[in-house]
Design an enzyme around this catalytic site. Structure first.
Site, PDB file in Angstrom:
ATOM      1  N   VAL A  93      13.377 -20.430  55.589  1.00  0.00           N
ATOM      2  CA  VAL A  93      12.143 -20.833  56.274  1.00  0.00           C
ATOM      3  C   VAL A  93      11.500 -21.994  55.526  1.00  0.00           C
ATOM      4  O   VAL A  93      11.148 -21.883  54.352  1.00  0.00           O
ATOM      5  CB  VAL A  93      11.141 -19.660  56.385  1.00  0.00           C
ATOM      6  CG1 VAL A  93       9.894 -20.110  57.140  1.00  0.00           C
ATOM      7  CG2 VAL A  93      11.775 -18.474  57.084  1.00  0.00           C
TER       8      VAL A  93
ATOM      9  N   ASP B  85      15.742 -22.835  66.296  1.00  0.00           N
ATOM     10  CA  ASP B  85      15.668 -22.764  64.831  1.00  0.00           C
ATOM     11  C   ASP B  85      14.235 -22.419  64.394  1.00  0.00           C
ATOM     12  O   ASP B  85      14.034 -21.524  63.551  1.00  0.00           O
ATOM     13  CB  ASP B  85      16.103 -24.116  64.235  1.00  0.00           C
ATOM     14  CG  ASP B  85      15.982 -24.141  62.721  1.00  0.00           C
ATOM     15  OD1 ASP B  85      16.853 -23.569  62.053  1.00  0.00           O
ATOM     16  OD2 ASP B  85      15.001 -24.716  62.208  1.00  0.00           O
TER      17      ASP B  85
ATOM     18  N   GLY C  27      17.025 -30.778  54.479  1.00  0.00           N
ATOM     19  CA  GLY C  27      17.757 -31.703  53.604  1.00  0.00           C
ATOM     20  C   GLY C  27      18.453 -30.935  52.485  1.00  0.00           C
ATOM     21  O   GLY C  27      17.999 -29.859  52.081  1.00  0.00           O
TER      22      GLY C  27
ATOM     23  N   VAL D 165      23.835 -28.373  52.231  1.00  0.00           N
ATOM     24  CA  VAL D 165      23.098 -27.588  51.228  1.00  0.00           C
ATOM     25  C   VAL D 165      24.049 -27.048  50.153  1.00  0.00           C
ATOM     26  O   VAL D 165      23.770 -27.158  48.947  1.00  0.00           O
ATOM     27  CB  VAL D 165      22.321 -26.421  51.894  1.00  0.00           C
ATOM     28  CG1 VAL D 165      21.463 -25.694  50.851  1.00  0.00           C
ATOM     29  CG2 VAL D 165      21.443 -26.924  53.048  1.00  0.00           C
TER      30      VAL D 165
ATOM     31  N   LYS E 291      18.768 -18.581  58.735  1.00  0.00           N
ATOM     32  CA  LYS E 291      17.706 -17.947  59.547  1.00  0.00           C
ATOM     33  C   LYS E 291      18.218 -17.457  60.889  1.00  0.00           C
ATOM     34  O   LYS E 291      17.724 -16.456  61.420  1.00  0.00           O
ATOM     35  CB  LYS E 291      16.529 -18.909  59.742  1.00  0.00           C
ATOM     36  CG  LYS E 291      16.877 -20.244  60.356  1.00  0.00           C
ATOM     37  CD  LYS E 291      17.164 -21.266  59.298  1.00  0.00           C
ATOM     38  CE  LYS E 291      17.718 -22.546  59.854  1.00  0.00           C
ATOM     39  NZ  LYS E 291      17.755 -23.626  58.914  1.00  0.00           N
TER      40      LYS E 291
ATOM     41  N   GLY F  90      20.982 -35.184  57.329  1.00  0.00           N
ATOM     42  CA  GLY F  90      21.296 -33.797  56.934  1.00  0.00           C
ATOM     43  C   GLY F  90      20.204 -32.803  57.274  1.00  0.00           C
ATOM     44  O   GLY F  90      20.172 -31.704  56.722  1.00  0.00           O
TER      45      GLY F  90
ATOM     46  N   LYS G  32      12.754 -18.893  62.516  1.00  0.00           N
ATOM     47  CA  LYS G  32      11.871 -18.912  61.339  1.00  0.00           C
ATOM     48  C   LYS G  32      10.556 -18.199  61.651  1.00  0.00           C
ATOM     49  O   LYS G  32      10.014 -17.474  60.813  1.00  0.00           O
ATOM     50  CB  LYS G  32      11.614 -20.349  60.908  1.00  0.00           C
ATOM     51  CG  LYS G  32      12.866 -21.040  60.372  1.00  0.00           C
ATOM     52  CD  LYS G  32      12.666 -22.542  60.295  1.00  0.00           C
ATOM     53  CE  LYS G  32      13.885 -23.242  59.718  1.00  0.00           C
ATOM     54  NZ  LYS G  32      13.845 -24.691  59.893  1.00  0.00           N
TER      55      LYS G  32
HETATM   56  N1  NAI Z   1      20.504 -28.596  56.237  1.00  0.00           N
HETATM   57  C1  NAI Z   1      19.282 -28.164  56.024  1.00  0.00           C
HETATM   58  O1  NAI Z   1      18.328 -28.940  55.864  1.00  0.00           O
HETATM   59  C2  NAI Z   1      19.008 -26.707  55.969  1.00  0.00           C
HETATM   60  C3  NAI Z   1      19.965 -25.763  56.256  1.00  0.00           C
HETATM   61  N2  NAI Z   1      19.674 -24.436  56.191  1.00  0.00           N
HETATM   62  C4  NAI Z   1      20.685 -23.437  56.495  1.00  0.00           C
HETATM   63  O2  NAI Z   1      21.662 -23.460  55.469  1.00  0.00           O
HETATM   64  C5  NAI Z   1      22.930 -23.147  56.013  1.00  0.00           C
HETATM   65  C6  NAI Z   1      23.897 -24.288  55.723  1.00  0.00           C
HETATM   66  O3  NAI Z   1      23.390 -25.460  56.307  1.00  0.00           O
HETATM   67  P1  NAI Z   1      24.103 -26.889  56.074  1.00  0.00           P
HETATM   68  O4  NAI Z   1      24.527 -27.017  54.673  1.00  0.00           O
HETATM   69  O5  NAI Z   1      23.178 -27.878  56.651  1.00  0.00           O
HETATM   70  O6  NAI Z   1      25.374 -26.734  57.021  1.00  0.00           O
HETATM   71  P2  NAI Z   1      26.703 -27.621  57.062  1.00  0.00           P
HETATM   72  O7  NAI Z   1      27.232 -27.531  58.456  1.00  0.00           O
HETATM   73  O8  NAI Z   1      26.454 -28.949  56.470  1.00  0.00           O
HETATM   74  O9  NAI Z   1      27.684 -26.833  56.070  1.00  0.00           O
HETATM   75  C7  NAI Z   1      28.310 -25.620  56.380  1.00  0.00           C
HETATM   76  C8  NAI Z   1      29.485 -25.420  55.447  1.00  0.00           C
HETATM   77  O10 NAI Z   1      30.054 -24.141  55.694  1.00  0.00           O
HETATM   78  C9  NAI Z   1      31.448 -24.276  55.923  1.00  0.00           C
HETATM   79  N3  NAI Z   1      31.874 -23.277  56.901  1.00  0.00           N
HETATM   80  C10 NAI Z   1      31.303 -23.058  58.121  1.00  0.00           C
HETATM   81  N4  NAI Z   1      31.985 -22.061  58.744  1.00  0.00           N
HETATM   82  C11 NAI Z   1      32.960 -21.668  57.891  1.00  0.00           C
HETATM   83  C12 NAI Z   1      33.989 -20.699  57.970  1.00  0.00           C
HETATM   84  N5  NAI Z   1      34.170 -19.964  59.042  1.00  0.00           N
HETATM   85  N6  NAI Z   1      34.809 -20.550  56.901  1.00  0.00           N
HETATM   86  C13 NAI Z   1      34.655 -21.310  55.806  1.00  0.00           C
HETATM   87  N7  NAI Z   1      33.703 -22.260  55.672  1.00  0.00           N
HETATM   88  C14 NAI Z   1      32.875 -22.435  56.716  1.00  0.00           C
HETATM   89  C15 NAI Z   1      31.611 -25.687  56.459  1.00  0.00           C
HETATM   90  O11 NAI Z   1      32.919 -26.134  56.263  1.00  0.00           O
HETATM   91  C16 NAI Z   1      30.593 -26.434  55.608  1.00  0.00           C
HETATM   92  O12 NAI Z   1      31.152 -26.696  54.342  1.00  0.00           O
HETATM   93  C17 NAI Z   1      22.709 -22.878  57.510  1.00  0.00           C
HETATM   94  O13 NAI Z   1      22.496 -21.517  57.705  1.00  0.00           O
HETATM   95  C18 NAI Z   1      21.423 -23.665  57.799  1.00  0.00           C
HETATM   96  O14 NAI Z   1      20.705 -23.124  58.883  1.00  0.00           O
HETATM   97  C19 NAI Z   1      18.436 -23.971  55.827  1.00  0.00           C
HETATM   98  C20 NAI Z   1      17.448 -24.847  55.530  1.00  0.00           C
HETATM   99  C21 NAI Z   1      17.649 -26.289  55.601  1.00  0.00           C
HETATM  100  N1  LIG Z   2      17.641 -27.844  60.957  1.00  0.00           N
HETATM  101  C1  LIG Z   2      16.571 -27.349  60.165  1.00  0.00           C
HETATM  102  C2  LIG Z   2      16.980 -27.288  58.727  1.00  0.00           C
HETATM  103  C3  LIG Z   2      16.092 -26.440  57.942  1.00  0.00           C
HETATM  104  O1  LIG Z   2      15.884 -25.274  58.183  1.00  0.00           O
HETATM  105  C4  LIG Z   2      15.370 -28.259  60.300  1.00  0.00           C
HETATM  106  O2  LIG Z   2      15.508 -29.350  60.876  1.00  0.00           O
HETATM  107  O3  LIG Z   2      14.286 -27.873  59.868  1.00  0.00           O
HETATM  108 NA    NA Z   3      11.213 -21.933  51.958  1.00  0.00          NA
END
Ligand code: NAI
Ligand SMILES: N[C@@H](CC=O)C(=O)O
Ligand code: NA
Length: 458
Positions: free
Chosen positions: A146, A215, A327, A30, A119, A201, A219
């Site tokens: 969410v 998860d 995504g 993201v 979340k 993703g 939400k």
């Molecule tokens: N991927 C998805 O479809 C969705 C994700 N989210 C939420 O968004 C957030 C991010 O999700 P993603 O991008 O999928 O995760 P991801 O795992 O792809 O990216 C996380 C990023 O944070 C960095 N990171 C993690 N811990 C760190 C630390 N201690 N110090 C410095 N950098 C650190 C990682 O290196 C990475 O760049 C999460 O809270 C997730 O629940 C929410 C809705 C949808």
């Molecule tokens: N892992 C979550 C990402 C969005 O919140 C999902 O699959 O819905």
């Molecule tokens: Na939303």
């Protein structure tokens, strides 16, 4: 050919816009898309926000790592605290509890508003974080947390704030919806569908949070808090994931014109006399579990990683919100929406929005909530079995709505084959159902209880 007329510029484009420094924490699925949009659409965002949103830096574990999205190397830093201290707005997209919690607290104590998609953190630590944000006149926004891109937090918080929401029912986890849909439509194996969801993703860094329903439960807790104006945390949500859903369950559902979905259900339930709003006693029930739905139910049409949330409100009636629930790009859209609206508020000098818990309702355990169930049994194919099983349902006051029998081998009714029985019950309490299932298991003619699933919408 018609002449093109020059029209006056909108007021927002006149003069030098303010500059707001944006710190981005995390550059994964993201975060990388958020950074891309901030850089690519800078002019349009400035016009809409009334301020230039300058990406001051991106805090990551390893600034030299190779990334899918090409971004200027000089933006990356491992010093998250330093980056936050120079920022007007902070976007947290690291995920997890720590260091995200400490960094968000640092940001709001500096007076910076925060946008997050986390979340897991909000469902666990939300009240403390919102309180700290309020104290410091900062805002903490979380539309992305969410149902990804779907606008659902803002509609519940704002558009429906003059109504009384009674129930929220939704598919709020893209990964599990993708897995169940692949198993249903292509016969894919669970593990293969999960691996593909990770590649695309959708999954959390630790996908057990998706598969075990945590998860979706986080939400559901956030939705219930906002919908019912009462604190609901992750611990208040009864949660069962999809790990136990088998290919046989999916095939049996298909044969019966049903589909299995992981549903989050949050509802106001009656808890006797008294109550908070002169409407009799009210409590809140929040649960996440695999659920059988008729194929013609609108939620059955939610395929792949899409999400949908049904809201039932006293005056608005039934509303359905649908879209991409996971995504990078879709989720980044929700983050950017929060960022622009926060920036507008900062530019206008308006105070950060405070949260909406105005009462404390009791959390009602699932024992007090009634649901229809589907129960699958393997039994000996011999005379009288059905009557004995039916008698157990009757003893516990659980009424049978439908029954299907499939004979597997042997001469029918001779006792040398096996039969599979599938019952669908009328609404029954979890307690009555659990006692029924325990007693059925003890019958000598029952080989095994192969599945117990809740049913909605029949
Ligand atoms: N991927 C998805 O479809 C969705 C994700 N989210 C939420 O968004 C957030 C991010 O999700 P993603 O991008 O999928 O995760 P991801 O795992 O792809 O990216 C996380 C990023 O944070 C960095 N990171 C993690 N811990 C760190 C630390 N201690 N110090 C410095 N950098 C650190 C990682 O290196 C990475 O760049 C999460 O809270 C997730 O629940 C929410 C809705 C949808
Ligand atoms: N892992 C979550 C990402 C969005 O919140 C999902 O699959 O819905
Ligand atoms: Na939303």
């Amino acid at each position: 050919m018609t002449e093109t007329q020059t029209r006056p510029e909108p007021a927002a484009l006149r003069g030098e816009p303010k500059v707001l420094k944006v710190a981005l924490l995390g550059c994964g699925t993201v975060g990388s898309q958020v950074a891309r949009i901030l850089l690519e659409d800078a002019d349009a965002l400035a016009a809409r926000a009334g301020a230039r949103l300058t990406l001051a830096g991106i805090a990551v574990r390893n600034p030299d790592a190779t990334r899918d999205v090409e971004l200027p190397r000089e933006l990356f830093t491992a010093d998250a605290e330093g980056l936050i201290d120079g920022a007007d707005l902070v976007i947290e997209l690291m995920g997890g509890i720590e260091p995200a919690r400490t960094l968000i607290l640092r940001a709001v104590r500096n007076g910076a508003s925060v946008v997050t998609g986390n979340k897991a953190l909000l469902a666990q630590e939300g009240p403390a974080l919102f309180e700290e944000a309020d104290k410091n006149n900062a805002e903490l926004s979380f539309e992305a947390a969410v149902a990804g891109a779907i606008p659902i937090i803002r509609p519940i918080r704002e558009s429906l704030s003059g109504d009384r929401i009674t129930r929220v029912l939704g598919i709020v986890n893209g990964t599990t919806n993708y897995i169940l849909d692949q198993m249903d439509s292509t016969g894919a194996a669970f593990a293969d569908a999960l691996a593909e969801a990770q590649r695309l993703g959708y999954a959390e860094a630790d996908p057990t949070a998706d598969v075990e329903g945590h998860d979706a439960a986080a939400k559901a807790a956030l939705l219930a808090t906002l919908a019912f104006h009462t604190p609901v945390s992750l611990d208040d949500v009864r949660c069962q994931g999809i790990a136990q859903v088998t290919a046989e369950d999916i095939a049996a559902a298909k044969d019966s014109g049903l589909v299995i979905k992981l549903l989050a259900i949050a509802e106001l339930v009656s808890v006797g006399e008294g109550g908070t709003e002169g409407r009799g006693g009210e409590g809140v029930s929040v649960r996440v579990h695999p659920t059988l739905l008729p194929r013609e139910h609108p939620l059955s049409a939610v395929r792949g990683a899409f999400n949908a949330v049904f809201v039932e409100a006293e005056n608005a009636g039934e509303l359905m919100f649908y879209g991409a629930g996971a995504g990078g790009r879709p989720t980044a859209s929700a983050v950017m929406g929060d960022l622009v609206s926060t920036a507008r508020r900062v530019v206008a000098g308006a105070p950060g929005r405070t949260d909406t818990a105005t009462r404390v309702l009791p959390i009602v355990g699932v024992d007090a909530v009634t649901t229809s169930y589907s129960i699958g049994l393997e039994v000996a194919d011999q005379p009288g079995v059905l009557a004995r099983v039916a008698a157990v349902f009757a003893e516990h006051g659980v009424s049978i709505e439908a029954m299907r029998q499939t004979i597997d081998g042997g001469v029918p009714g001779n006792g040398n084959g096996r039969a599979e029985l599938r019952f669908v019950t009328h609404r029954a309490s979890e307690k009555a159902l659990a006692e029924t299932v325990a007693d059925i298991k003890n019958l000598d003619v029952v080989e095994s209880v192969t599945s117990v699933l809740r049913v909605e919408g029949v």
